[in-house]
Each structure stands twice: as C-alpha cells, then as structure tokens.
Scaffold this active site. Structure first.
Site, PDB file in Angstrom:
ATOM      1  N   THR A 121      19.246  47.043  12.998  1.00 27.17           N
ATOM      2  CA  THR A 121      20.530  46.460  13.423  1.00 27.17           C
ATOM      3  C   THR A 121      20.491  46.303  14.938  1.00 27.17           C
ATOM      4  OG1 THR A 121      21.596  47.602  11.596  1.00 27.17           O
ATOM      5  CG2 THR A 121      23.032  46.781  13.345  1.00 27.17           C
ATOM      6  N   LEU A 151      21.733  48.319   3.068  1.00 29.21           N
ATOM      7  CA  LEU A 151      21.710  49.462   2.146  1.00 29.21           C
ATOM      8  C   LEU A 151      22.564  50.616   2.665  1.00 29.21           C
ATOM      9  CD1 LEU A 151      19.800  51.926   3.375  1.00 29.21           C
ATOM     10  CD2 LEU A 151      17.968  50.449   2.644  1.00 29.21           C
ATOM     11  N   GLU A 153      22.874  54.799   2.693  1.00 33.00           N
ATOM     12  CA  GLU A 153      22.189  56.049   2.369  1.00 33.00           C
ATOM     13  C   GLU A 153      22.914  56.681   1.180  1.00 33.00           C
ATOM     14  OE1 GLU A 153      21.715  58.527   5.857  1.00 33.00           O
ATOM     15  OE2 GLU A 153      20.958  56.816   6.972  1.00 33.00           O
ATOM     16  N   LYS A 202      25.674  41.496  10.500  1.00 32.04           N
ATOM     17  CA  LYS A 202      25.519  42.935  10.235  1.00 32.04           C
ATOM     18  C   LYS A 202      26.599  43.749  10.962  1.00 32.04           C
ATOM     19  CE  LYS A 202      23.904  46.911   9.176  1.00 32.04           C
ATOM     20  NZ  LYS A 202      24.037  47.490   7.861  1.00 32.04           N
ATOM     21  N   ASN A 206      29.702  45.955   9.074  1.00 32.46           N
ATOM     22  CA  ASN A 206      29.960  47.390   9.277  1.00 32.46           C
ATOM     23  C   ASN A 206      31.309  47.626   9.948  1.00 32.46           C
ATOM     24  OD1 ASN A 206      27.741  48.283   7.997  1.00 32.46           O
ATOM     25  ND2 ASN A 206      26.648  49.017   9.800  1.00 32.46           N
ATOM     26  N   LEU A 248      38.784  52.453   0.686  1.00 31.37           N
ATOM     27  CA  LEU A 248      40.206  52.770   0.884  1.00 31.37           C
ATOM     28  C   LEU A 248      40.448  54.258   0.633  1.00 31.37           C
ATOM     29  CD1 LEU A 248      42.211  49.750  -0.602  1.00 31.37           C
ATOM     30  CD2 LEU A 248      41.827  50.327   1.791  1.00 31.37           C
ATOM     31  N   ALA A 250      41.216  57.691   2.131  1.00 29.00           N
ATOM     32  CA  ALA A 250      41.657  58.336   3.370  1.00 29.00           C
ATOM     33  C   ALA A 250      40.907  59.651   3.543  1.00 29.00           C
ATOM     34  CB  ALA A 250      43.161  58.588   3.300  1.00 29.00           C
ATOM     35  N   CYS A 258      25.137  54.638  11.169  1.00 29.61           N
ATOM     36  CA  CYS A 258      25.382  53.203  11.358  1.00 29.61           C
ATOM     37  C   CYS A 258      26.767  52.859  11.894  1.00 29.61           C
ATOM     38  CB  CYS A 258      25.144  52.464  10.041  1.00 29.61           C
ATOM     39  SG  CYS A 258      23.404  52.449   9.602  1.00 29.61           S
TER      40      CYS A 258
HETATM   41  N1  LIG Z   1      20.124  54.361   7.788  1.00 30.85           N
HETATM   42  C1  LIG Z   1      20.866  53.408   7.228  1.00 30.85           C
HETATM   43  O1  LIG Z   1      21.635  53.645   6.290  1.00 30.85           O
HETATM   44  C2  LIG Z   1      20.756  51.985   7.720  1.00 30.85           C
HETATM   45  C3  LIG Z   1      21.304  50.949   6.959  1.00 30.85           C
HETATM   46  C4  LIG Z   1      21.192  49.639   7.423  1.00 30.85           C
HETATM   47  C5  LIG Z   1      20.583  49.391   8.638  1.00 30.85           C
HETATM   48  N2  LIG Z   1      20.084  50.412   9.361  1.00 30.85           N
HETATM   49  C6  LIG Z   1      19.416  50.110  10.639  1.00 30.85           C
HETATM   50  O2  LIG Z   1      18.010  50.194  10.409  1.00 30.85           O
HETATM   51  C7  LIG Z   1      17.351  50.694  11.576  1.00 30.85           C
HETATM   52  C8  LIG Z   1      16.544  51.927  11.216  1.00 30.85           C
HETATM   53  O3  LIG Z   1      17.443  52.931  10.820  1.00 30.85           O
HETATM   54  P1  LIG Z   1      16.926  54.272  10.115  1.00 30.85           P
HETATM   55  O4  LIG Z   1      18.137  55.032   9.731  1.00 30.85           O
HETATM   56  O5  LIG Z   1      15.914  53.926   9.113  1.00 30.85           O
HETATM   57  O6  LIG Z   1      16.210  54.985  11.361  1.00 30.85           O
HETATM   58  P2  LIG Z   1      15.303  56.301  11.353  1.00 30.85           P
HETATM   59  O7  LIG Z   1      15.549  56.970  12.635  1.00 30.85           O
HETATM   60  O8  LIG Z   1      15.483  57.045  10.077  1.00 30.85           O
HETATM   61  O9  LIG Z   1      13.803  55.741  11.334  1.00 30.85           O
HETATM   62  C9  LIG Z   1      13.216  55.047  12.376  1.00 30.85           C
HETATM   63  C10 LIG Z   1      11.718  55.313  12.346  1.00 30.85           C
HETATM   64  O10 LIG Z   1      11.071  54.439  13.284  1.00 30.85           O
HETATM   65  C11 LIG Z   1       9.974  55.166  13.854  1.00 30.85           C
HETATM   66  N3  LIG Z   1       9.548  54.456  15.074  1.00 30.85           N
HETATM   67  C12 LIG Z   1      10.176  54.395  16.276  1.00 30.85           C
HETATM   68  N4  LIG Z   1       9.473  53.605  17.116  1.00 30.85           N
HETATM   69  C13 LIG Z   1       8.385  53.149  16.434  1.00 30.85           C
HETATM   70  C14 LIG Z   1       7.309  52.281  16.742  1.00 30.85           C
HETATM   71  N5  LIG Z   1       7.202  51.702  17.951  1.00 30.85           N
HETATM   72  N6  LIG Z   1       6.368  52.058  15.802  1.00 30.85           N
HETATM   73  C15 LIG Z   1       6.463  52.636  14.591  1.00 30.85           C
HETATM   74  N7  LIG Z   1       7.465  53.456  14.226  1.00 30.85           N
HETATM   75  C16 LIG Z   1       8.431  53.710  15.137  1.00 30.85           C
HETATM   76  C17 LIG Z   1      10.538  56.555  14.065  1.00 30.85           C
HETATM   77  O11 LIG Z   1       9.528  57.509  14.219  1.00 30.85           O
HETATM   78  C18 LIG Z   1      11.327  56.740  12.741  1.00 30.85           C
HETATM   79  O12 LIG Z   1      10.539  57.316  11.740  1.00 30.85           O
HETATM   80  C19 LIG Z   1      18.456  50.932  12.602  1.00 30.85           C
HETATM   81  O13 LIG Z   1      18.581  49.796  13.407  1.00 30.85           O
HETATM   82  C20 LIG Z   1      19.690  51.101  11.744  1.00 30.85           C
HETATM   83  O14 LIG Z   1      20.881  50.745  12.433  1.00 30.85           O
HETATM   84  C21 LIG Z   1      20.145  51.706   8.935  1.00 30.85           C
END
Ligand SMILES: NC(=O)c1ccc[n+]([C@@H]2O[C@H](COP(=O)([O-])OP(=O)(O)OC[C@H]3O[C@@H](n4cnc5c(N)ncnc54)[C@H](O)[C@@H]3O)[C@@H](O)[C@H]2O)c1
Length: 429
Positions: A121, A151, A153, A202, A206, A248, A250, A258
C-alpha cells in the site's frame, strides 16, 4: 508462469502460497534470512488460519520456494510482486525505504522484460517513482503496475482466493495481458484503471471502512447517554443495502497494520496538497475517543480512579485469528489503563506482548482464569472465538470485584449478568 514475491510477510507469503496453489511457480524472497530459514524448514513465521496447509501443498508440489537471493530467483521470472512493508513515519507520512530498496534490487537483477507489480500500500505516484528507480538500474524493457491488496489478516487465504475484485493500475496493454493470465484462476471483476487511481483506491477503501467503524462508535456514544442500544441501531441501519451490515460493530475502534497507517497517510496526503479532508480527520479523532470513552466509563464505576486496581484484559492481537499486534486497540487501551495507574494483566491465545517494543509493562497470564485472579475488572478487548466458552461464573469467583467491560459487545448479556457481574457494553447504558 514463474513469479517472484519480494517481501515474505503477511501479504507476500499469503500471495505467494495462493499463486502457487493455482498453478504458478512462485519464489518468495526476503531480506530476513531467519524467516527464510524457518520457511525452508517448514515453520510458518506468522499465524494465519489455513496458511500452513496451502504453503505445505505448494512446497510439496515443488512450485513454492524461498530464498534470500533475489538475482537467482528472478532468472526466467516474468512477473515480480513487491510486498514489503510501508509503515508510518513519526509525522504520519509513509516510510518508503523498503519499497525503494526492493525496487533498486529488482532493477539490478533484471535481465529481460518484466512486469513489476506493486502490492504494497503506497502513496499516489509511487508506480512512477518505482519506475524511475528501476530505470536507473537497468536498460531492460519493463512495466510497473499497481495491484493493491485487499486481504484481511485472519481471513487472508479466503480473501486472496475469492477476492471481490482485482484492481490493475497500468496504461500498458502488454502488462494487462500478462496480469490477466496471472490472475486468470480468480473469478472476480478485474478492474483496469490508471496507476494513480489504483493507488488511491486502496487508501480510499481502508479509510471508508475505518470511517464506518468511527461512525457507529459515534452513534454508540449517543446511545450510552440516551439509553438506546447501538447493536440494535446497527442492525436497523445495516439491513439497508445502501449502508450494509459489515463494519458496524461498535467497540474500541480500529487498529492493526493497515487502517491506522493508511488513514494517516491519506490525511498526510491531504495536508501536503492543501486539500481539506474533514471526514478523514474526524475518523482519526473518533478512533482515539473510542478507547478513551471505554476507560472513562470503567473509571466512573470505581469512583473516579483506577489507581492500583488490577485490570485483566482479554486479548492483545488487533483482532481475532491473528498474532499481529501492530497498533492493536487492545494495546492502546492497556496503555491508557497504565497511565491511569492500573495494574494491567493480559491474556491472548496467540499474540505476544513485548514491553520493550511497546514502551510499557503488562503482566501476561497463562489463561483468562489466571489473569482474573484478584482482578477488580475484566475487559474483553479482542473477541477471540475461544472466549465464547469461558466459564464466567468461575472467573467472577476468582476476582476481587465484579466489573466486566465488554469493549467488543461480544458476550451474551444474560450470561454475564447471571454470573454476577456489573456489566458495561459499548453503546448501551
Ligand atoms: N497485513 C495486511 O493485512 C495487509 C493487507 C493489505 C495490504 N497490506 C500492505 O502490504 C504491504 C506488506 O504488508 P505486510 O503486513 O505483509 O508486511 P510485513 O511487515 O508482514 O512483511 C514485509 C516483509 O518484507 C520484507 N522486506 C523488507 N524489505 C525487503 C526487501 N528489500 N527485499 C525483500 N524483503 C524485504 C521484511 O523482512 C518482511 O518480511 C504493506 O504495504 C501493507 O500496507 C497489508
């Protein structure tokens, strides 16, 4: 098709596992060597229902692999997904250091035409920025496409496998055709748009959901004064399809990895452009107020102070079915309780609390019954399903006082009252 995922966190690992499950060959890359070692030896570094089975299936098929070596992984791969973290900085803007470094590494490793998908994001304009970073490193032909991830979590596998839509932000017909093939197994609308609109989609999604939760919490504060019940009001409005019943509930407001950072990022964007975003600002304020209101109501039951009171908190994770505690509302709540001088104990079935990371101390118990021992109040902060079966009468017997604060409106009020508690629900007098 051979795909590479850069960043093997919640999004990267789930995306990689699911894409392997539908028939692609996927290599997940991470800079965290320990995480890659764990994955190679069959240990899943995060808790996500159903993920272990999908990962295992992929590994057994030989189509799902892990490495720290991006250059080797990219050999023969036509599509690279960036799924690294984009956390908030101190001022609410987005820390783009991980995306920048991933883009540079991808550029250096590129040897043929590649589609680089940005799943992280990111602020509007990032696709162009990533393009310029990669262009600086390679003379190969390539496209950068924004494909935001939606997605959740706790439901990540189901959300990835059965998405409501896949947004594809690009002007490149060549990239669109490749991505339609990558995502051909997913039966949902594929919404093709320009890069900037995809990036903003995105944040808008959110922020809209965060606003919905903020709205019902605002109505909850009225209910508490008026003697109305917010759950009934939510049902009454949610059955209108123009409103919809989801989001919805509360409670303590939103948290997690995120919503907080994404709503702040949108606010930051508006501030930087001089565009007024009053709804976004109100959502942030309302979220802080939701936690404060729960504590204020608790304090009022103890004649204005909870200093020295033992408070037992059920739940640490930002929501059930995850071990993720990033910006968890439960932790924000515990921090306020600590600031008011309470002695805070907590229990979570999966998530851990690290005092050094969060900057304050909480005592962790082995079970709900354990933390209830001599407690003056118990607060349900994260609605884990396993709390449904708690023996509330037994819990009450362990306690030094009789207050139950249900900050997620989770328990059956009749059961709680039968167990002998003074019972507070959100949005209910
Ligand atoms: N977690 C969610 O529910 C969710 C949902 C939608 C979107 N997102 C977005 O997706 C992105 C990732 O979120 P996340 O929760 O998976 O993050 P996370 O912190 O769980 O994972 C990120 C991973 O990237 C690795 N990393 C960092 N720099 C790197 C590089 N240069 N090369 C290789 N690996 C590297 C880190 O070691 C880590 O394992 C964010 O932008 C987040 O906003 C997350």
């Amino acid at each position: 098709m051979k795909l590479v995922v850069v960043g093997t966190g919640y999004v990267g690992l789930v995306s990689g596992a699911c894409l392997a499950d539908v028939g692609h060959t996927v290599i997940c890359v991470d800079v965290d060597a320990l995480k890659i070692e764990k994955l190679k030896s069959g240990v899943i570094p995060i808790f996500e229902p159903g993920l272990e089975e999908v990962v295992q299936r992929g590994v057994e098929s030989g189509r799902f692999l892990f490495t720290t070596n991006l250059k080797e992984a990219m050999e023969g791969a036509q599509v690279i997904l960036i799924a690294v973290g984009t956390p908030s900085t101190e001022d609410g803007s987005v820390n783009m250091a991980y995306v920048e470094s991933a883009a540079r590494d991808i550029g250096r490793a590129m040897t043929e035409y590649t589609v680089v998908i940005d799943k992280s994001t990111v602020p509007v304009g990032t696709t162009e920025w990533v393009h310029s970073i990669i262009r600086h490193e390679t003379s190969c032909d390539f496209d950068v496409v924004s494909v935001p991830e939606f997605l959740r979590e706790g439901h990540a596998i189901q959300d990835f496998m059965k998405p409501h839509r896949i947004v594809i932000g690009t002007h490149s017909t060549k990239a669109i055709n490749i991505l339609l093939e990558v995502f051909s197994a997913f039966q949902c609308p594929k919404v093709i748009m320009d890069e900037r609109s995809a990036e903003l989609t995105k944040y808008a999604a959110n922020s809209f959901l965060a606003m919905k939760i903020g709205f019902i919490n605002e109505i909850a504060s009225l209910c508490e004064r008026l003697g109305a019940d917010v759950d009934q009001v939510a049902k009454g409005i949610g059955l209108d399809p123009r409103i919809g019943a989801d989001f919805l509930r509360a409670g303590l407001g939103w948290g997690g990895s995120c919503f907080p950072k994404d709503v702040r990022a949108l606010k930051n964007l508006g501030d930087g452009l001089g565009v007024s975003l009053p709804i976004i600002n109100a959502s942030l304020d309302m979220n802080t107020m939701s936690r404060q209101r729960v504590v204020d109501r608790l304090v009022s039951l103890f004649d204005g102070t909870i200093e020295g009171k033992k408070i037992a908190v059920l739940g640490i994770a930002f929501k059930p079915n995850t071990d993720d505690t990033r910006e968890s509302a439960a932790i924000a709540l515990m921090q306020i309780l600590k600031e008011k001088g309470a002695d805070v104990y907590a229990y979570d079935p999966i998530a851990e609390f690290h005092s050094a990371y969060h900057g304050f101390d909480v005592k962790i118990g082995e079970s709900p019954y354990h933390i209830a021992q001599d407690a003056h109040a118990i607060i349900l902060a994260t609605e884990w399903h396993e709390f449904t079966d708690l023996d509330l009468t037994r819990i009450k017997q362990f306690m030094a006082d009789d207050v139950m604060v249900d900050a997620r409106n989770f328990f059956d009020p009749v059961r709680v009252k039968e167990a002998g508690f003074r019972y507070l629900r959100v949005g209910n007098k």
